[in-house]
Enzyme design. Sequence first.
Site, PDB file in Angstrom:
ATOM      1  N   GLY A  12      55.380  20.185  27.041  1.00  0.00           N
ATOM      2  CA  GLY A  12      55.141  21.183  28.091  1.00  0.00           C
ATOM      3  C   GLY A  12      54.271  20.632  29.215  1.00  0.00           C
ATOM      4  N   SER A 126      41.870  30.001  26.818  1.00  0.00           N
ATOM      5  CA  SER A 126      42.066  30.380  28.225  1.00  0.00           C
ATOM      6  C   SER A 126      40.887  31.199  28.720  1.00  0.00           C
ATOM      7  CB  SER A 126      43.338  31.228  28.323  1.00  0.00           C
ATOM      8  OG  SER A 126      43.395  31.883  29.564  1.00  0.00           O
ATOM      9  N   TYR A 150      48.935  38.824  25.174  1.00  0.00           N
ATOM     10  CA  TYR A 150      48.655  37.393  25.325  1.00  0.00           C
ATOM     11  C   TYR A 150      47.153  37.123  25.193  1.00  0.00           C
ATOM     12  CZ  TYR A 150      47.469  33.115  27.788  1.00  0.00           C
ATOM     13  OH  TYR A 150      46.900  31.917  28.128  1.00  0.00           O
ATOM     14  N   LYS A 154      44.829  34.883  22.254  1.00  0.00           N
ATOM     15  CA  LYS A 154      43.867  33.791  22.481  1.00  0.00           C
ATOM     16  C   LYS A 154      42.517  34.144  21.849  1.00  0.00           C
ATOM     17  CE  LYS A 154      46.536  30.883  24.344  1.00  0.00           C
ATOM     18  NZ  LYS A 154      46.855  29.610  23.692  1.00  0.00           N
ATOM     19  N   PHE A 179      40.809  27.182  32.898  1.00  0.00           N
ATOM     20  CA  PHE A 179      40.910  28.091  34.035  1.00  0.00           C
ATOM     21  C   PHE A 179      42.357  28.006  34.555  1.00  0.00           C
ATOM     22  CE2 PHE A 179      36.904  30.250  34.413  1.00  0.00           C
ATOM     23  CZ  PHE A 179      36.283  29.692  33.320  1.00  0.00           C
ATOM     24  N   ASN A 180      42.622  27.749  35.806  1.00  0.00           N
ATOM     25  CA  ASN A 180      44.025  27.818  36.257  1.00  0.00           C
ATOM     26  C   ASN A 180      44.592  26.420  36.497  1.00  0.00           C
ATOM     27  OD1 ASN A 180      42.704  30.438  36.816  1.00  0.00           O
ATOM     28  ND2 ASN A 180      44.728  30.985  37.584  1.00  0.00           N
ATOM     29  N   ARG A 232      40.342  32.356  42.165  1.00  0.00           N
ATOM     30  CA  ARG A 232      40.449  31.711  40.853  1.00  0.00           C
ATOM     31  C   ARG A 232      39.936  30.282  40.920  1.00  0.00           C
ATOM     32  NH1 ARG A 232      41.620  36.201  40.227  1.00  0.00           N
ATOM     33  NH2 ARG A 232      43.281  37.159  39.011  1.00  0.00           N
ATOM     34  N   ARG A 293      48.562  43.405  41.622  1.00  0.00           N
ATOM     35  CA  ARG A 293      49.317  43.268  40.370  1.00  0.00           C
ATOM     36  C   ARG A 293      48.505  43.923  39.251  1.00  0.00           C
ATOM     37  NH1 ARG A 293      50.650  37.227  38.164  1.00  0.00           N
ATOM     38  NH2 ARG A 293      48.378  37.092  38.202  1.00  0.00           N
TER      39      ARG A 293
HETATM   40  C1  UD1 Z   1      47.396  34.363  34.758  1.00  0.00           C
HETATM   41  C2  UD1 Z   1      47.203  35.333  33.645  1.00  0.00           C
HETATM   42  C3  UD1 Z   1      46.220  34.733  32.671  1.00  0.00           C
HETATM   43  C4  UD1 Z   1      46.745  33.418  32.153  1.00  0.00           C
HETATM   44  C5  UD1 Z   1      47.079  32.491  33.305  1.00  0.00           C
HETATM   45  C6  UD1 Z   1      47.830  31.298  32.769  1.00  0.00           C
HETATM   46  C7  UD1 Z   1      47.704  37.543  34.554  1.00  0.00           C
HETATM   47  C8  UD1 Z   1      47.140  38.869  34.909  1.00  0.00           C
HETATM   48  N1  UD1 Z   1      46.803  36.621  34.155  1.00  0.00           N
HETATM   49  O1  UD1 Z   1      46.121  34.142  35.357  1.00  0.00           O
HETATM   50  O2  UD1 Z   1      45.995  35.607  31.606  1.00  0.00           O
HETATM   51  O3  UD1 Z   1      45.797  32.799  31.324  1.00  0.00           O
HETATM   52  O4  UD1 Z   1      47.914  33.138  34.243  1.00  0.00           O
HETATM   53  O5  UD1 Z   1      47.990  30.337  33.757  1.00  0.00           O
HETATM   54  O6  UD1 Z   1      48.894  37.323  34.597  1.00  0.00           O
HETATM   55  N2  UD1 Z   1      49.140  35.754  42.930  1.00  0.00           N
HETATM   56  C9  UD1 Z   1      49.764  36.253  44.049  1.00  0.00           C
HETATM   57  N3  UD1 Z   1      51.130  36.148  44.131  1.00  0.00           N
HETATM   58  C10 UD1 Z   1      51.884  35.548  43.155  1.00  0.00           C
HETATM   59  C11 UD1 Z   1      51.223  35.044  42.010  1.00  0.00           C
HETATM   60  C12 UD1 Z   1      49.843  35.173  41.924  1.00  0.00           C
HETATM   61  O7  UD1 Z   1      49.117  36.795  44.955  1.00  0.00           O
HETATM   62  O8  UD1 Z   1      53.117  35.494  43.291  1.00  0.00           O
HETATM   63  C13 UD1 Z   1      47.659  35.827  42.844  1.00  0.00           C
HETATM   64  C14 UD1 Z   1      47.137  36.656  41.683  1.00  0.00           C
HETATM   65  O9  UD1 Z   1      47.026  38.004  42.031  1.00  0.00           O
HETATM   66  C15 UD1 Z   1      45.785  35.968  41.416  1.00  0.00           C
HETATM   67  C16 UD1 Z   1      46.047  34.502  41.795  1.00  0.00           C
HETATM   68  O10 UD1 Z   1      47.187  34.514  42.639  1.00  0.00           O
HETATM   69  O11 UD1 Z   1      44.808  36.472  42.298  1.00  0.00           O
HETATM   70  C17 UD1 Z   1      46.335  33.608  40.587  1.00  0.00           C
HETATM   71  O12 UD1 Z   1      47.365  34.210  39.805  1.00  0.00           O
HETATM   72  P1  UD1 Z   1      48.033  33.450  38.565  1.00  0.00           P
HETATM   73  O13 UD1 Z   1      48.447  32.086  38.979  1.00  0.00           O
HETATM   74  O14 UD1 Z   1      49.082  34.338  37.993  1.00  0.00           O
HETATM   75  O15 UD1 Z   1      46.834  33.249  37.547  1.00  0.00           O
HETATM   76  P2  UD1 Z   1      45.859  34.322  36.869  1.00  0.00           P
HETATM   77  O16 UD1 Z   1      46.166  35.709  37.270  1.00  0.00           O
HETATM   78  O17 UD1 Z   1      44.474  33.851  37.111  1.00  0.00           O
END
Ligand code: UD1
Length: 336
Positions: A12, A126, A150, A154, A179-180, A232, A293
């Site tokens: 992965g 996570s 999910y 964890k 984190f991300n 993030r 969201r």
């Molecule tokens: C998400 C998960 C988290 C998980 C992680 C794995 C949710 C609520 N949380 O984290 O539990 O551990 O992924 O990588 O799903 N955003 C947009 N537009 C998009 C996508 C995201 O605006 O199309 C924003 C989101 O609102 C957020 C930020 O981008 O503010 C990051 O989002 P994302 O990449 O999905 O990560 P997390 O929400 O932090």
Amino acid sequence: MVQKILLTGGAGFIGSHTYVALKDAGYDAIILDNFSNARRNVTDRLEVITGAPVTCIEGDVLDEALLDRIFADHDIAAVIHFAALKAVGESVEKPLDYLNTNIAGLYALLRSMQRADLFTLVFSSSATVYGQPDELPVSEAAPRSFNNPYGFTKLACEQSLEQIAASDNRWTFGVLRYFNPVGAHDTGLIGEDPNDIPNNLMPYIAKVATDELEQLSVWGDDYDTPDGTGVRDYIHVIDLARGHVQSLDALLKSGKGHVVNLGTGTGYSVLEVLRAYERAAGRTLPYRIAPRRAGDVACVYGDTRLAKEILGFKAELGLDQMCASSWNWISRRKNT
Ligand code: UD1
């Protein structure tokens, strides 16, 4: 003697980059993956990157007989357990799948390790276990919670590992709270490439940049953050992969477990990430502001001091490098 590490889920996104980092650090590694969220060409690409044959066993982490065979056939020094399901929305639709793969999968692995007299494990956790933290940057001592299946898995895995370590001192666990994770390998040969419409921000932006998706929806611009969009702690997958090597080094050297954040300690907003990606791709990218969201938090970034103290870990790559490597990977992928 070169130590051999088993990577469950090693084909992965994070697993494949960790495979390369382990080989670079002088470890040997083998992969177990069921390819439920990985491409089959990853192993060929890992061979190109590392210049050596890759041992990849296709199978499921719930298959204890297979795990027993792997431990019998290979002299494994430790396991890094990536194999799990990770999409929040899907976990709400299919909670039982998440409980089974993530929690029962960990238990199957631990049982088999125990039979093989093997007690060293690095676990992929996570920052989701923090929910919306009261204090930022969030430290490892912060209270934990969950608001979807999910996140529950964890937390349940972390707590299970705590119980086991507290009752049986043969075990040592490295619990890494990611984190991300974003970005890709410099070669552009491996990276994140979800089959479906991506849930996460950077893979989504990447597909807008290749014109596979029309525009980014920014989920909410009315959060209590500098520009109103979610903040993030994005970490380059290359840094994250190195964090696993340092975790493993620490476990094997000290015999003591740890629970640490792996992030950069810096938060970026959705719009800052979008702008950085535009610089990498050399074009403006279309977006619209959409409603928040469900389940999203405003702002999360990590306290990185403990990882530095225990593992000597510090993330080195910044947002521009994350976006440039993602774009390098995704634009090449489109052309091959
Ligand atoms: C998400 C998960 C988290 C998980 C992680 C794995 C949710 C609520 N949380 O984290 O539990 O551990 O992924 O990588 O799903 N955003 C947009 N537009 C998009 C996508 C995201 O605006 O199309 C924003 C989101 O609102 C957020 C930020 O981008 O503010 C990051 O989002 P994302 O990449 O999905 O990560 P997390 O929400 O932090």
